[in-house]
Design a protein around this motif. Structure first.
Motif, short mmCIF file in Angstrom:
data_model
loop_
_atom_site.label_atom_id
_atom_site.label_comp_id
_atom_site.label_asym_id
_atom_site.label_seq_id
_atom_site.Cartn_x
_atom_site.Cartn_y
_atom_site.Cartn_z
N GLN A 1 1.00 -1.12 -0.16
CA GLN A 1 0.10 -0.03 -0.13
C GLN A 1 0.82 1.30 0.00
O GLN A 1 1.67 1.26 0.72
CB GLN A 1 -1.03 -0.02 1.35
CG GLN A 1 -1.74 1.16 1.54
CD GLN A 1 -2.53 1.09 2.70
OE1 GLN A 1 -2.29 0.08 3.63
NE2 GLN A 1 -2.96 2.28 3.38
N GLU A 2 0.71 2.19 -0.95
CA GLU A 2 1.39 3.32 -0.95
C GLU A 2 0.73 4.49 -0.05
O GLU A 2 -0.45 4.49 0.18
CB GLU A 2 1.28 4.17 -2.38
CG GLU A 2 1.89 3.16 -3.50
CD GLU A 2 3.23 3.70 -3.48
OE1 GLU A 2 3.85 2.65 -4.03
OE2 GLU A 2 3.86 4.35 -2.80
N LEU A 3 1.51 5.19 0.71
CA LEU A 3 1.08 6.35 1.56
C LEU A 3 0.91 7.40 0.86
O LEU A 3 1.54 7.60 -0.33
CB LEU A 3 2.14 6.72 2.69
CG LEU A 3 2.17 5.52 4.11
CD1 LEU A 3 2.39 4.22 3.90
CD2 LEU A 3 3.02 6.08 4.86
N PRO A 4 0.01 8.39 1.23
CA PRO A 4 0.13 9.69 0.34
C PRO A 4 1.05 10.62 0.61
O PRO A 4 1.53 11.01 1.47
CB PRO A 4 -1.10 10.27 1.21
CG PRO A 4 -1.80 9.32 2.10
CD PRO A 4 -0.76 8.41 2.28
N GLY A 5 1.88 10.80 -0.34
CA GLY A 5 3.26 11.55 -0.57
C GLY A 5 2.95 12.90 -0.84
O GLY A 5 1.71 13.42 -0.79
N PHE A 6 4.04 13.67 -0.63
CA PHE A 6 3.94 14.95 -0.85
C PHE A 6 5.01 15.56 -1.09
O PHE A 6 6.16 15.09 -1.11
CB PHE A 6 3.33 15.88 0.48
CG PHE A 6 4.30 15.47 1.59
CD1 PHE A 6 4.25 14.66 2.52
CD2 PHE A 6 5.58 16.64 1.78
CE1 PHE A 6 5.24 14.49 3.62
CE2 PHE A 6 6.17 16.46 2.79
CZ PHE A 6 6.33 15.29 4.07
#
Lengths: 149, 167
Positions: free
Chosen positions: B17-22
């Motif tokens: 699962q990918e985390l919300p990047g920034f």
């Protein structure tokens, strides 16, 4: 620190336990404000600061028992030594809270010559004044007498 | 049974699962502010001359500042039901911050695995200018046993002067 062609600082060199340091809300607030001020960084309503124990330990001055205290002693005889932060590992037993009083103690775990530089691995125990664990740090630094240029 | 709210990101995490990047933009002003906040006034983070004397192309961001960005990714994703138990990284390449404008720093992460106790292991990515800033950056997030321990930053007063506050 000895010159590059001398033996590197010995493993086992230690500082601390240092003078207990109180974590203030202002200190945490300054770091949280910094994160809030950087463009693009998402908000975190919990106000968590996972790096706080490491920041406090690395900022420690003489007598603090932190890695900075230890490094200052290692390079005291070699002004102009460049210090580059290599690795950082932080294990937290619990979150650091305003009002916490923290005690730091650091030890050189190992050293390794790398040409003109020395790689120094430092472990730091962060506890409360009663000795209960708060965090454990393992930091590596590359020390280069005379700088990198 | 885990005390974690079943709707929490940590409880529902799955490997891959990918985390919300920034993307953060670091400016020289940010570095000066970090120096004051963290007590690290190493001149390589503040003055081009000092940075170049140290063999760097110019002022660079504090390694711990870039790790703080990665830690924010983790804590913002994990929420109040979990806490960061471990952070580790190698500072591979410093972020050079120009005098004008800023340096874009891309922060991302992925769930590496879920442990039997509900802890979640994360692989983190921090890059700038197409290069990895942090290498082998990882975090472990564990369910928070007592959610009331979440510190509310507002309303907490500093101790009185002379109470042994750190500098």
């Amino acid at each position: 620190m000895p010159a590059a062609d001398d033996r590197p600082p010995s493993a086992g060199t230690a500082v601390g336990p240092g003078t207990p340091r109180t974590v203030t809300a202002g200190m945490r607030g300054a770091l949280l404000d910094w994160l809030s001020g950087v463009q693009g960084v998402p908000a975190d309503p919990t106000g968590s600061l996972p790096t706080l124990p490491a920041v406090l330990a690395l900022a420690g001055s003489a007598g603090s028992g932190g890695p900075g205290d230890l490094l200052a002693r290692l390079i005291a005889d070699s002004p102009g030594t460049a210090v580059v932060h290599g690795d950082q590992r932080l294990e937290s037993a619990r979150a650091v809270r305003p009002g916490d009083r923290l005690v730091l103690a650091s030890t050189v775990e190992s050293t390794r010559s790398m040409g003109a530089s020395v790689l120094v691995a430092v472990s730091t125990a962060v506890t409360d004044p009663a000795g209960a664990p708060v965090a454990t740090l393992r930091s590596t630094f590359v020390l280069t007498p005379g700088g990198l240029a | 049974m885990s005390p974690v709210d079943r709707a929490s990101p940590v409880a529902g995490a799955v490997a891959g699962q990918e985390l919300p990047g920034f993307t953060a933009v670091l400016t020289r002003g940010d570095l000066a502010a970090y120096a004051d906040a963290a007590g690290d006034h190493n001149p390589i983070h503040l003055h081009d001359a000092a940075a170049r004397a140290a063999g760097l192309p110019g002022v660079v961001a504090h390694g711990m500042a870039t790790l703080a960005l990665a830690a924010r990714l983790v804590s913002a994703w994990a929420g109040p039901d979990a806490e960061v138990a471990e952070l580790r990284t190698r500072f591979a390449r410093p972020v050079v911050v120009p005098a004008d404008g800023g340096a874009e720093v891309h922060v991302g992460g992925r769930v590496a695995g879920v442990l039997p106790d509900g802890s979640v292991r994360l692989d983190l990515s921090v890059t700038a200018g197409g290069h990895a800033v942090l290498v082998a950056a990882k975090a472990t997030v564990r369910p928070r046993v007592n959610a009331s321990e979440v510190t509310q930053v507002t309303g907490v007063a500093d101790p009185a002067p002379g109470a042994g506050a750190a500098s």
